[in-house]
Scaffold this motif. Structure first.
Motif, PDB file in Angstrom:
ATOM      1  N   HIS A 105       0.808  -1.215   0.000  1.00  0.00           N
ATOM      2  CA  HIS A 105       0.000   0.000   0.000  1.00  0.00           C
ATOM      3  C   HIS A 105       0.842   1.265   0.000  1.00  0.00           C
ATOM      4  O   HIS A 105       0.288   2.356  -0.023  1.00  0.00           O
ATOM      5  N   PHE A 106       2.159   1.137   0.057  1.00  0.00           N
ATOM      6  CA  PHE A 106       2.969   2.312   0.393  1.00  0.00           C
ATOM      7  C   PHE A 106       2.864   3.445  -0.626  1.00  0.00           C
ATOM      8  O   PHE A 106       3.046   4.606  -0.283  1.00  0.00           O
ATOM      9  N   TRP A 107       2.579   3.106  -1.886  1.00  0.00           N
ATOM     10  CA  TRP A 107       2.493   4.172  -2.889  1.00  0.00           C
ATOM     11  C   TRP A 107       1.233   5.007  -2.745  1.00  0.00           C
ATOM     12  O   TRP A 107       1.201   6.165  -3.121  1.00  0.00           O
ATOM     13  N   MET A 108       0.191   4.406  -2.167  1.00  0.00           N
ATOM     14  CA  MET A 108      -1.140   5.010  -2.247  1.00  0.00           C
ATOM     15  C   MET A 108      -1.254   6.399  -1.571  1.00  0.00           C
ATOM     16  O   MET A 108      -1.669   7.360  -2.219  1.00  0.00           O
ATOM     17  N   PRO A 109      -0.880   6.544  -0.285  1.00  0.00           N
ATOM     18  CA  PRO A 109      -0.983   7.878   0.331  1.00  0.00           C
ATOM     19  C   PRO A 109      -0.102   8.903  -0.370  1.00  0.00           C
ATOM     20  O   PRO A 109      -0.521  10.046  -0.576  1.00  0.00           O
ATOM     21  N   GLU A 110       1.107   8.486  -0.754  1.00  0.00           N
ATOM     22  CA  GLU A 110       2.040   9.402  -1.398  1.00  0.00           C
ATOM     23  C   GLU A 110       1.479   9.933  -2.712  1.00  0.00           C
ATOM     24  O   GLU A 110       1.554  11.125  -2.999  1.00  0.00           O
ATOM     25  N   VAL A 111       0.927   9.016  -3.510  1.00  0.00           N
ATOM     26  CA  VAL A 111       0.423   9.418  -4.823  1.00  0.00           C
ATOM     27  C   VAL A 111      -0.808  10.303  -4.663  1.00  0.00           C
ATOM     28  O   VAL A 111      -0.920  11.355  -5.287  1.00  0.00           O
ATOM     29  N   LEU A 112      -1.724   9.892  -3.786  1.00  0.00           N
ATOM     30  CA  LEU A 112      -2.963  10.651  -3.627  1.00  0.00           C
ATOM     31  C   LEU A 112      -2.671  12.051  -3.111  1.00  0.00           C
ATOM     32  O   LEU A 112      -3.323  13.026  -3.508  1.00  0.00           O
ATOM     33  N   GLN A 113      -1.663  12.187  -2.241  1.00  0.00           N
ATOM     34  CA  GLN A 113      -1.333  13.477  -1.668  1.00  0.00           C
ATOM     35  C   GLN A 113      -0.848  14.457  -2.741  1.00  0.00           C
ATOM     36  O   GLN A 113      -1.030  15.650  -2.617  1.00  0.00           O
ATOM     37  N   GLY A 114      -0.242  13.945  -3.819  1.00  0.00           N
ATOM     38  CA  GLY A 114       0.286  14.849  -4.830  1.00  0.00           C
ATOM     39  C   GLY A 114      -0.738  15.278  -5.865  1.00  0.00           C
ATOM     40  O   GLY A 114      -0.412  16.067  -6.744  1.00  0.00           O
ATOM     41  N   LEU A 115      -1.966  14.758  -5.774  1.00  0.00           N
ATOM     42  CA  LEU A 115      -2.910  14.979  -6.869  1.00  0.00           C
ATOM     43  C   LEU A 115      -3.955  16.030  -6.547  1.00  0.00           C
ATOM     44  O   LEU A 115      -4.235  16.330  -5.387  1.00  0.00           O
ATOM     45  N   ASP A 116      -4.551  16.535  -7.613  1.00  0.00           N
ATOM     46  CA  ASP A 116      -5.729  17.371  -7.539  1.00  0.00           C
ATOM     47  C   ASP A 116      -6.878  16.549  -6.932  1.00  0.00           C
ATOM     48  O   ASP A 116      -6.882  15.332  -7.057  1.00  0.00           O
ATOM     49  N   LEU A 117      -7.855  17.219  -6.304  1.00  0.00           N
ATOM     50  CA  LEU A 117      -8.907  16.451  -5.621  1.00  0.00           C
ATOM     51  C   LEU A 117      -9.757  15.619  -6.581  1.00  0.00           C
ATOM     52  O   LEU A 117     -10.132  14.492  -6.258  1.00  0.00           O
ATOM     53  N   LEU A 118     -10.048  16.167  -7.778  1.00  0.00           N
ATOM     54  CA  LEU A 118     -10.890  15.398  -8.703  1.00  0.00           C
ATOM     55  C   LEU A 118     -10.148  14.190  -9.266  1.00  0.00           C
ATOM     56  O   LEU A 118     -10.703  13.096  -9.381  1.00  0.00           O
ATOM     57  N   THR A 119      -8.856  14.388  -9.606  1.00  0.00           N
ATOM     58  CA  THR A 119      -8.070  13.242 -10.073  1.00  0.00           C
ATOM     59  C   THR A 119      -7.917  12.222  -8.951  1.00  0.00           C
ATOM     60  O   THR A 119      -7.946  11.009  -9.188  1.00  0.00           O
ATOM     61  N   GLY A 120      -7.790  12.726  -7.728  1.00  0.00           N
ATOM     62  CA  GLY A 120      -7.716  11.835  -6.575  1.00  0.00           C
ATOM     63  C   GLY A 120      -8.984  11.019  -6.437  1.00  0.00           C
ATOM     64  O   GLY A 120      -8.943   9.838  -6.095  1.00  0.00           O
ATOM     65  N   LEU A 121     -10.126  11.649  -6.730  1.00  0.00           N
ATOM     66  CA  LEU A 121     -11.401  10.932  -6.675  1.00  0.00           C
ATOM     67  C   LEU A 121     -11.433   9.809  -7.711  1.00  0.00           C
ATOM     68  O   LEU A 121     -11.811   8.679  -7.403  1.00  0.00           O
ATOM     69  N   VAL A 122     -10.965  10.121  -8.939  1.00  0.00           N
ATOM     70  CA  VAL A 122     -10.912   9.084  -9.981  1.00  0.00           C
ATOM     71  C   VAL A 122      -9.991   7.949  -9.545  1.00  0.00           C
ATOM     72  O   VAL A 122     -10.305   6.765  -9.696  1.00  0.00           O
ATOM     73  N   LEU A 123      -8.855   8.320  -8.954  1.00  0.00           N
ATOM     74  CA  LEU A 123      -7.878   7.308  -8.540  1.00  0.00           C
ATOM     75  C   LEU A 123      -8.450   6.410  -7.452  1.00  0.00           C
ATOM     76  O   LEU A 123      -8.227   5.198  -7.467  1.00  0.00           O
ATOM     77  N   SER A 124      -9.204   6.988  -6.508  1.00  0.00           N
ATOM     78  CA  SER A 124      -9.647   6.133  -5.404  1.00  0.00           C
ATOM     79  C   SER A 124     -10.990   5.471  -5.662  1.00  0.00           C
ATOM     80  O   SER A 124     -11.412   4.656  -4.851  1.00  0.00           O
TER      81      SER A 124
END
Length: 333
Positions: A105-124
């Motif tokens: 899981h280690f990539w998940m918080p790091e990646v989500l933290q760097g993204l815009d909120l809408l792209t983060g929504l698509v990612l999650s």
């Protein structure tokens, strides 16, 4: 073009019964979201995109390798026929890496933290669908102990990891890891509950992300100032967060209740006993957010006059829809 490719990749994976086609769908999906993630050209976004690309490419390569191994040994490429234990273990490991199950899981918080909120929504939300479809299709061939371990570790780490965070996107990433754990734990006993949990998770996470987008909040500190701008939104957000934590009578209680009931039915009280307190960790950090939003007034010692709040230009319908779904679906049970 990118959004339609994103949809196409996931749909390809859904529709495939052949490992190569499934791999191709995942690959199209990854390649389509990469430019969406890096679209702001912020160094942090580019870094997150690079991390995401490396993890997803590794996972895709592992899937390709495992399915080739399986085809080499059994002579068949179809998904329902992963009879080789090495291939099935490699496939579940790669798919767990794709959706961010602990301990991958280690990539998940790091990646989500760097993204815009809408792209983060698509990612999650959207990005979880294709790998989960593959996991559900191959679940019967996978060692039950491995699935249980993945599920338990994800709920525990998703709970513990979020306790100390102040960044909202990281908190939502850990919340996502914990929810994925709940989905995986019940997969081998009742796959329909996995789908139900996924659907509810998508509603609640969409509501959370769209709320943060409306108030453009990325830190806990910002949440304390939202009440003056939109009091009603603050109320519904607190409820959505409690729903994510799984409190009755909100939607989030439904998957937890049914999953624990299913585990008890299958006479697995120990696993249920570990899962229920693991949900408390998550509840704690949702309560922290609720506390910051509804029970604290931010320290305001500004001498300047407050500017007028400009009217938001965002469409409020998706937010309203997601919020209603995240709060009121418990009677469906």
């Amino acid at each position: 073009t990118l959004l339609s490719s994103l949809g196409l990749g996931t749909t390809l994976t859904f529709a495939s019964s052949h490992w190569l086609l499934a791999w191709m769908g995942l690959e199209i999906n990854t390649l389509a979201i990469i430019p969406l993630m890096a679209q702001h050209h912020h160094p942090r976004a580019v870094e997150a995109t690079t991390k995401y690309f490396l993890t997803q490419a590794t996972a895709a390569a592992m899937i390709l390798f495992a399915s080739t191994t399986n085809a080499w040994i059994t002579g068949a490429w179809d998904m329902n026929n992963v009879s080789n234990p090495i291939a099935s273990t490699m496939i579940i490991t790669a798919l767990a890496l794709k959706i961010g199950l602990a301990p991958m899981h280690f990539w998940m918080p790091e990646v989500l933290q760097g993204l815009d909120l809408l792209t983060g929504l698509v990612l999650s939300t959207w990005q979880k669908l294709a790998p989960l479809a593959l996991i559900i299709q191959t679940a019967q061939a996978i060692d039950p102990l491995l699935l249980t371990t993945l599920g338990l570790m994800s709920t525990l780490i998703g709970g513990w990891g979020g306790l100390n965070q102040t960044q909202l996107r990281k908190i939502l990433a850990y919340s996502s890891i914990a929810h994925m754990g709940w989905m995986i734990i019940v997969l081998q006993y009742a796959p329909q509950l996995t789908l139900l949990a996924l659907l509810m998770y998508i509603f609640m996470t969409s509501a959370a992300f769209l709320t943060l987008k409306t108030s453009s909040a990325t830190k806990i500190g910002t949440l304390a100032t939202v009440w003056s701008k939109s009091p009603i939104l603050t109320t519904t957000t607190a409820l959505v967060l409690l729903s994510l934590g799984g409190l009755p009578p909100l939607t989030g209680f439904m998957p937890k209740w049914l999953i624990l009931q299913e585990l008890a039915k299958k006479s697995l009280p120990l696993i249920a006993k570990i899962m229920a307190p693991a949900a408390l960790h998550s509840l704690y950090f949702y309560l922290r957010l609720c506390y910051a939003m509804t029970l604290t007034i931010s320290p305001n010692t500004t001498t300047s006059t407050t500017p007028w709040r400009v009217q938001t230009t965002q469409a409020s319908f998706p937010l309203a829809l997601a919020t209603v779904m995240a709060l009121g679906l418990l009677p469906v049970t």
